[in-house]
Design an enzyme around this catalytic site. Sequence first.
Site, PDB file in Angstrom:
ATOM      1  N   ASP A 162     -32.696 -28.475   0.979  1.00 40.90           N
ATOM      2  CA  ASP A 162     -32.946 -28.233  -0.430  1.00 40.90           C
ATOM      3  C   ASP A 162     -31.862 -27.441  -1.088  1.00 40.90           C
ATOM      4  OD1 ASP A 162     -35.369 -28.189   1.667  1.00 40.90           O
ATOM      5  OD2 ASP A 162     -36.527 -28.727  -0.426  1.00 40.90           O
TER       6      ASP A 162
ATOM      7  N   THR B 132     -38.549 -32.378  -3.377  1.00 46.24           N
ATOM      8  CA  THR B 132     -37.551 -32.371  -2.146  1.00 46.24           C
ATOM      9  C   THR B 132     -38.670 -31.926  -0.997  1.00 46.24           C
ATOM     10  OG1 THR B 132     -36.507 -30.509  -2.510  1.00 46.24           O
ATOM     11  CG2 THR B 132     -35.434 -32.560  -3.284  1.00 46.24           C
TER      12      THR B 132
ATOM     13  N   HIS C  95     -30.717 -34.541   3.799  1.00 39.55           N
ATOM     14  CA  HIS C  95     -31.783 -35.424   2.887  1.00 39.55           C
ATOM     15  C   HIS C  95     -31.926 -35.084   1.546  1.00 39.55           C
ATOM     16  CE1 HIS C  95     -33.302 -36.042   7.052  1.00 39.55           C
ATOM     17  NE2 HIS C  95     -33.342 -34.553   7.232  1.00 39.55           N
TER      18      HIS C  95
END
Length: 304
Positions: free
Chosen positions: A15, A121, A233
């Site tokens: 993040d 997220t 990610h």
Amino acid sequence: MTVPIVIDCDPGHDDAMAILLALASPELEVRALTTVAGNQTLDKTTRNALVVLEVAGRTDIPVAAGADAPLRRELHTAAHVHGVSGLDGPELPEVSQRPVDAHAADFLAEVIEPGVVLVPTGPLTNVALMLQRHPDARPDRIVWMGGAIAEGNITPAAEFNAYVDPEACALVFASGIPITMIGLDVTHKALFTRAHADRLRGAGRAGTFVAELSDFFQLFHERSYRFDGSPIHDAVAVAQVIDPTLVETRHANVAVETASDFCDGRTVVDLRGVTQREANADVGLDIDAPRFLELLVERIASLA
Ligand code: RIB
Ligand code: CA
């Protein structure tokens, strides 16, 4: 044209890198951050969002704290991945900024206006609460890091963000809001390696911060996946807003399991249309990994 975005996050190493990528990218205007319990408890994810803004010198950006637990379930955190602080690795600076005095679900309704892309997220608890409390607050698009077509990560069946709050996830996918799902099938194809981290070590305060985050984040992925790098990610979701050509997607139906002994939080992606369920998402299938990783390193290196 600059795209205004709001990131709803649970920092979390990836993040943090996603937020820094967004702040370093002229294609985006980060209007606000909202925080949710996920990787760590809400107090820690909120403190960590403030830390990232401190490191980036962007304490002008408002932060609103949101849900400290899923809609109906006990909270599961990921200290085994992100550590006790949620941002283990670098020394975390004191923060000079306080969150705004509004719940994220209400603040999201305030800041979402035509043209805004919402980039969650973490678990989708805040987004679900916003839709429940403010049905007219509908972002143009949601680009969510979460879910998986194939294997999960927190369980064999489910990816962490979906697993933490399956009810919220199901509600968002049923909302009719255009949503792009950036799942593990995509993020695991682009590994941020020590070589990438070394290019950032010493490249300004943000670059060094990211290199030290990566050093810690890599430990889990070496241990659990034998990867020689880490999937960042959440940064893939931000990168997809910057340049949609980075991620190949397919319009498909995504259903979320909420009542199973073994598969709660599974995102059931009907890629071939065999269920007759209406397509409700653009699902990530593949990524141009070299271009994404180069964008991530170059943009973060450009921060002071
Ligand atoms: O499964 C990976 C996702 O869960 C990422 O968003 C990570 O930060 C955690 O929130
Ligand atoms: Ca996250």
